[in-house]
Design an enzyme around this catalytic site. Structure first.
Site, mmCIF file in Angstrom:
data_model
loop_
_atom_site.group_PDB
_atom_site.id
_atom_site.type_symbol
_atom_site.label_atom_id
_atom_site.label_comp_id
_atom_site.label_asym_id
_atom_site.label_seq_id
_atom_site.Cartn_x
_atom_site.Cartn_y
_atom_site.Cartn_z
ATOM 1 N N ASP A 15 -10.690 3.439 4.294
ATOM 2 C CA ASP A 15 -11.093 2.030 4.234
ATOM 3 C C ASP A 15 -12.617 1.894 4.205
ATOM 4 O O ASP A 15 -13.141 0.827 3.918
ATOM 5 C CB ASP A 15 -10.564 1.286 5.474
ATOM 6 C CG ASP A 15 -9.498 0.257 5.132
ATOM 7 O OD1 ASP A 15 -9.335 -0.038 3.929
ATOM 8 O OD2 ASP A 15 -8.848 -0.253 6.060
ATOM 9 N N LYS A 62 0.846 -1.207 0.000
ATOM 10 C CA LYS A 62 0.000 0.000 0.000
ATOM 11 C C LYS A 62 0.875 1.248 0.000
ATOM 12 O O LYS A 62 0.629 2.195 -0.751
ATOM 13 C CB LYS A 62 -0.921 -0.002 1.233
ATOM 14 C CG LYS A 62 -2.058 -1.007 1.111
ATOM 15 C CD LYS A 62 -2.781 -1.248 2.420
ATOM 16 C CE LYS A 62 -3.833 -2.351 2.255
ATOM 17 N NZ LYS A 62 -4.438 -2.779 3.513
ATOM 18 N N GLN A 89 -4.313 -1.165 9.758
ATOM 19 C CA GLN A 89 -4.317 -2.506 9.166
ATOM 20 C C GLN A 89 -4.952 -3.518 10.126
ATOM 21 O O GLN A 89 -4.573 -3.607 11.296
ATOM 22 C CB GLN A 89 -2.859 -2.906 8.839
ATOM 23 C CG GLN A 89 -2.722 -4.248 8.154
ATOM 24 C CD GLN A 89 -3.356 -4.280 6.760
ATOM 25 O OE1 GLN A 89 -3.244 -3.343 5.992
ATOM 26 N NE2 GLN A 89 -4.025 -5.384 6.445
#
Ligand code: NDP
Length: 296
Positions: free
Chosen positions: A120, A53, A97
């Protein structure tokens, strides 16, 4: 019949180029989109995801910051880091994460992220916006990537019967919500199936577009797919393979070799939805940055 391949890898590469150009333009006007990725512990799979990422963000010209904390970080400390990023004007997107270690309440952390920086799309405000059909909600990256794959491959879901197999909050549910929106990439008739669905094949055979996010290798067989259907395989499973140096290979939830003879188009694993997920993260970050800028 042998299906057309929907290559997420190729599409993601062109999306990343488009984003790079957009970022270059934004930088000229004084706005550098910034993404912070927070990782707790040393889980090898999470480390790989976070590295890729950050690399993708940097390649697109996005300011990228990785914050690595130890596995035993207390919840308060993590919430403090999130609060700092919420207040940081250089950061427009925050990603923590998952999964998080046991001492941390995942829902509490996700709710602490500023919804405007929630790239997200897991904050309850964004989940609610998406569920209520808001076309501007920041939506989770994997299902957004699937919609993009359908549109770019000429398989617009509008008016189609789409069957989504899986109802997780990461893939299945937001997938269904995106497809239902009165917006580009939406307007589909949606059925969601899951582990309590009796006779799954009877449901999946009704699909013009079949999207599978289960987490079980090769569960969808050729006789479960309508001839000519479009099949998107979200699943990523490790199966033992002695012929590979690393001892395993990655495979999807769809029996690819069987289903490609029935479907009109199919996405592979790897090289399908996975690369699109990262491209959509970059896209959400740029969108969040643009929205943060004061209107002219
Ligand atoms: P979850 O385990 O959270 O959800 C799986 C879903 O599949 C559940 O809704 C479950 O039903 C359903 N299911 C399980 N077994 C069956 C069955 N036999 N028949 C019908 N439905 C079944 O997984 P995720 O949604 O997080 O992920 C799904 C897959 O997608 C995984 O392989 C994951 O690795 C992959 N993935 C890939 C990403 C990418 O970027 N390519 C990103 C995210 C996930 P129930 O709710 O009843 O338990």
């Amino acid at each position: 019949m042998s299906a057309e391949l929907i290559s997420g890898k190729e599409m993601a590469a062109s999306i990343r180029e488009e984003i790079k150009e957009r970022v270059a333009g934004l930088k000229e006007s004084g706005l550098t989109p910034g993404l912070a990725v927070v990782l707790l512990g040393e889980d090898p799979a999470s480390q790989v995801y976070v590295r890729s990422k950050n690399k993708a963000a940097t390649e697109a010209g996005i300011h990228s910051r990785q914050i690595t904390l130890s596995e035993d970080t207390p919840e308060d400390e993590l919430l403090g880091v999130v609060a700092g990023l919420n207040a940081d004007p250089e950061i427009h997107g925050i990603l923590v994460q998952l999964p998080l270690p046991d001492q941390i309440d995942e829902a509490k952390v996700l709710s602490a992220i500023d919804p405007a920086k929630d790239v997200d799309g897991f904050h309850p405000v964004n989940v609610g916006r998406l569920a209520s059909g808001d076309p501007d909600a920041l939506a989770p990256c994997t299902p957004s990537g699937v919609v993009e794959m359908l549109q770019r491959s000429g398989n617009d879901p509008e008016g189609k019967h789409v069957v989504v197999v899986g109802r997780s909050s990461v893939v299945g549910r937001p997938m269904a919500a995106l497809l239902l929106r009165k917006a580009p990439g939406g307007n589909a008739t949606v059925t969601v199936a899951h582990s309590r669905t009796p006779d799954l094949g009877a449901v999946t055979r009704g699909a013009d577009i079949l999207i599978v996010a289960i987490g079980q290798p090769d569960l969808i067989r050729g006789d479960m797919v309508k001839p000519g259907a479009v099949v998107i395989d979200v699943g990523v499973n490790r199966v033992d393979d002695d012929t590979r140096e690393r001892g395993y290979r990655l495979t999807g939830d769809v029996a690819f070799d069987e289903v490609k003879e029935i479907a009109s188009a199919i996405s592979p694993v790897p090289g399908g939805v996975g690369p699109m997920t990262i491209a959509m993260l970059l896209s959400n970050t740029v969108e969040a940055a643009v929205r943060s800028a004061p209107a002219e």
